[in-house]
Design an enzyme around this catalytic site. Structure first.
Site, short mmCIF file in Angstrom:
data_model
loop_
_atom_site.label_atom_id
_atom_site.label_comp_id
_atom_site.label_asym_id
_atom_site.label_seq_id
_atom_site.Cartn_x
_atom_site.Cartn_y
_atom_site.Cartn_z
N TYR A 1 11.46 7.49 15.76
CA TYR A 1 11.50 7.58 14.13
C TYR A 1 12.57 8.36 13.67
O TYR A 1 13.27 7.73 12.63
CB TYR A 1 9.97 8.14 13.81
CG TYR A 1 9.62 8.04 12.57
CD1 TYR A 1 9.26 6.84 11.77
CD2 TYR A 1 9.71 9.15 11.72
CE1 TYR A 1 8.97 6.87 10.31
CE2 TYR A 1 9.32 9.44 10.21
CZ TYR A 1 8.99 8.14 9.75
OH TYR A 1 8.74 8.25 8.22
N ASP B 1 5.64 -7.63 1.74
CA ASP B 1 5.03 -7.04 2.70
C ASP B 1 4.38 -7.88 3.96
O ASP B 1 4.32 -9.18 3.54
CB ASP B 1 3.70 -6.06 2.50
CG ASP B 1 3.49 -4.93 3.13
OD1 ASP B 1 3.34 -4.84 4.29
OD2 ASP B 1 3.43 -3.64 2.52
N ASP C 1 8.39 -9.98 6.49
CA ASP C 1 8.64 -9.07 7.74
C ASP C 1 10.26 -8.71 7.57
O ASP C 1 11.18 -9.53 7.69
CB ASP C 1 8.39 -9.85 8.91
CG ASP C 1 8.65 -8.94 10.33
OD1 ASP C 1 9.31 -8.09 10.07
OD2 ASP C 1 8.22 -9.43 11.17
N VAL C 2 10.32 -7.64 7.19
CA VAL C 2 11.84 -7.08 6.96
C VAL C 2 12.71 -7.44 8.34
O VAL C 2 14.02 -7.23 7.89
CB VAL C 2 11.92 -5.53 6.71
CG1 VAL C 2 11.11 -5.30 5.41
CG2 VAL C 2 11.42 -4.45 7.78
N ARG D 1 0.94 -1.14 -0.05
CA ARG D 1 -0.01 0.13 0.08
C ARG D 1 1.16 1.23 0.10
O ARG D 1 2.04 1.23 -0.03
CB ARG D 1 -0.95 0.02 1.22
CG ARG D 1 -0.37 0.37 2.44
CD ARG D 1 -1.21 0.34 3.66
NE ARG D 1 -0.23 0.88 4.84
CZ ARG D 1 -0.78 0.52 6.18
NH1 ARG D 1 -1.85 0.02 6.29
NH2 ARG D 1 -0.21 1.22 7.10
N ASN E 1 11.33 0.35 1.54
CA ASN E 1 10.24 1.38 1.68
C ASN E 1 9.33 0.87 3.07
O ASN E 1 9.20 2.15 3.75
CB ASN E 1 9.38 1.19 0.56
CG ASN E 1 8.04 2.04 0.63
OD1 ASN E 1 8.10 3.26 0.91
ND2 ASN E 1 7.04 1.08 0.92
N THR F 1 -0.60 9.15 2.38
CA THR F 1 -0.62 7.50 2.63
C THR F 1 -1.33 7.39 4.14
O THR F 1 -1.57 8.40 5.08
CB THR F 1 0.53 6.90 2.72
OG1 THR F 1 1.30 7.23 3.91
CG2 THR F 1 1.39 7.21 1.33
N LYS G 1 15.55 7.06 11.07
CA LYS G 1 15.47 7.90 9.77
C LYS G 1 17.08 8.15 9.46
O LYS G 1 17.69 8.47 8.45
CB LYS G 1 14.59 8.59 9.45
CG LYS G 1 13.19 7.82 9.37
CD LYS G 1 13.12 6.74 8.25
CE LYS G 1 11.46 6.11 7.99
NZ LYS G 1 11.59 5.37 6.96
N1 LIG Z 1 3.37 9.30 4.62
C1 LIG Z 1 4.61 10.04 4.78
O1 LIG Z 1 4.35 11.29 5.05
C2 LIG Z 1 6.17 9.78 5.03
C3 LIG Z 1 7.05 10.75 5.20
C4 LIG Z 1 8.31 10.26 5.18
C5 LIG Z 1 8.57 9.11 5.04
N2 LIG Z 1 7.83 8.10 4.99
C6 LIG Z 1 8.42 6.68 4.87
O2 LIG Z 1 8.05 6.21 3.63
C7 LIG Z 1 7.78 4.72 3.55
C8 LIG Z 1 6.29 4.23 3.27
O3 LIG Z 1 5.22 4.64 4.14
P1 LIG Z 1 3.92 4.99 3.67
O4 LIG Z 1 3.70 6.50 3.66
O5 LIG Z 1 3.75 4.59 2.36
O6 LIG Z 1 3.18 4.59 4.86
P2 LIG Z 1 2.16 3.24 5.00
O7 LIG Z 1 2.15 2.99 6.45
O8 LIG Z 1 0.94 3.14 4.02
O9 LIG Z 1 3.20 1.83 4.30
C9 LIG Z 1 4.25 1.26 5.21
C10 LIG Z 1 4.38 -0.04 4.55
O10 LIG Z 1 5.38 -0.88 5.47
C11 LIG Z 1 4.73 -2.21 5.60
N3 LIG Z 1 5.58 -2.61 6.99
C12 LIG Z 1 5.53 -2.14 8.46
N4 LIG Z 1 6.14 -2.98 9.01
C13 LIG Z 1 6.71 -3.83 8.20
C14 LIG Z 1 7.54 -5.18 8.35
N5 LIG Z 1 8.02 -5.33 9.64
N6 LIG Z 1 7.70 -5.81 7.34
C15 LIG Z 1 7.32 -5.51 5.99
N7 LIG Z 1 6.66 -4.71 5.69
C16 LIG Z 1 6.01 -3.56 6.84
C17 LIG Z 1 3.18 -1.80 5.94
O11 LIG Z 1 2.74 -2.88 6.08
C18 LIG Z 1 2.72 -0.80 4.87
O12 LIG Z 1 2.53 -1.57 3.73
C19 LIG Z 1 8.02 4.59 5.06
O13 LIG Z 1 9.49 4.16 5.26
C20 LIG Z 1 8.03 6.01 5.90
O14 LIG Z 1 8.67 5.86 7.02
C21 LIG Z 1 6.48 8.40 4.82
#
Ligand SMILES: NC(=O)c1ccc[n+]([C@@H]2O[C@H](COP(=O)([O-])OP(=O)(O)OC[C@H]3O[C@@H](n4cnc5c(N)ncnc54)[C@H](O)[C@@H]3O)[C@@H](O)[C@H]2O)c1
Length: 246
Positions: free
Chosen positions: A153, A38, A61-62, A17, A88, A188, A157
């Site tokens: 967090y 995922d 699971d990463v 997602r 990601n 998201t 990062k």
């Molecule tokens: N949305 C934002 O504003 C934002 C901003 C900066 C950085 N990010 C980063 O972008 C990346 C993607 O996030 P997103 O915005 O799509 O949010 P999201 O929550 O929609 O997606 C995160 C995904 O990571 C998966 N995930 C979580 N734990 C996991 C694990 N142990 N093993 C495998 N998969 C796992 C979740 O199931 C999900 O599909 C993340 O690393 C997040 O930290 C997001």
């Protein structure tokens, strides 16, 4: 249709997602074969089905080394190269140094930081054999500055940013590039975690006055995955509408 990732195989973690799913869609449009990885099995399977023969889903699971080995084996057993890894997957937590528990800190570090380490380690030997590869690690603007209300967090990062540079240094002579991406506010499910009182205000902190769609980040990740970024390694790519300019 152009084919900027023709003959490429890519692994996208957290691909079920959000940003990962947008990247999977964009990569397939550009000719790649994508392994969507995922912990969200039903969402990941539905996306892979939608993308047809150019994508498969695998539970990952990463934080689990055995899961990583299974992902790599699935691709190599099928005779595929591993050209691109997008690390990601991530989790967000609102905590403070003075109010965080060791368990919370370790959980965030485990997924966001150890997960990236294990992912790079899992693909590095295949990429070395091929003498090519592009690894894109998704950090955040929280990896560029301190964030008091997202302590764990932000630490995780920053670690992603540091790991990216050290891995890039080590792997450069094997023609493996490693870069980090630093998104700002992206629409998201992760944004839903912002406290309700902050949600209406968050966009006002962005100089461009808006959040971004996941598809906008996918364009940058696509460029880093492709040979169009052939001389970029160990670098930070900020995509935040000006959020981190100060
Ligand atoms: N949305 C934002 O504003 C934002 C901003 C900066 C950085 N990010 C980063 O972008 C990346 C993607 O996030 P997103 O915005 O799509 O949010 P999201 O929550 O929609 O997606 C995160 C995904 O990571 C998966 N995930 C979580 N734990 C996991 C694990 N142990 N093993 C495998 N998969 C796992 C979740 O199931 C999900 O599909 C993340 O690393 C997040 O930290 C997001």
């Amino acid at each position: 249709m152009s084919e900027r990732l023709k003959d490429c195989t890519a692994i996208i973690t957290g691909g079920a997602r959000g940003q990962g799913a947008a990247e999977a869609r964009r990569f397939v449009e550009e000719g790649a074969f994508v392994l969507i990885a995922d912990v969200l099995d039903s969402e990941g399977q539905a996306l892979a089905k939608d993308l047809g023969d150019s994508a498969v889903f695998q539970h990952l699971d990463v934080t689990d080394e055995g899961n990583w080995a299974a992902v790599v084996d699935r691709l190599t057993d099928a005779g595929r190269t591993i050209d691109v890894l997008v690390n990601n997957a991530g989790i967000l937590l609102f905590d403070r140094l003075t109010r965080s528990s060791r368990e919370d800190f370790e959980r965030v570090m485990d997924v966001n930081c150890t997960g990236v380490f294990l992912g790079m380690q899992a693909v590095a030997s295949e990429m070395k054999k091929q003498q090519s590869g592009s690894i894109v690690n998704i950090s955040s603007v929280a990896g560029l500055q301190g964030v008091g209300f997202q302590f764990s967090y932000s630490v995780s990062k920053w670690a992603v940013r540091g790991m990216t540079k050290s891995a890039a240094h080590e792997l450069a002579r094997d023609n493996i590039r490693v870069n980090s991406v630093h998104p700002g506010l992206i629409e998201t499910a992760m944004l839903d975690q912002f406290p309700e009182n902050l949600q209406p205000k968050v966009e006002s902190f962005v100089p461009m006055g808006r959040s971004a769609e996941a598809a906008e980040v996918a364009e940058l990740v696509l460029w880093l995955a492709s040979n169009e970024s052939s001389y970029c390694t160990g670098a930070e790519f900020v995509i935040d509408g000006g959020l981190s300019v100060g």
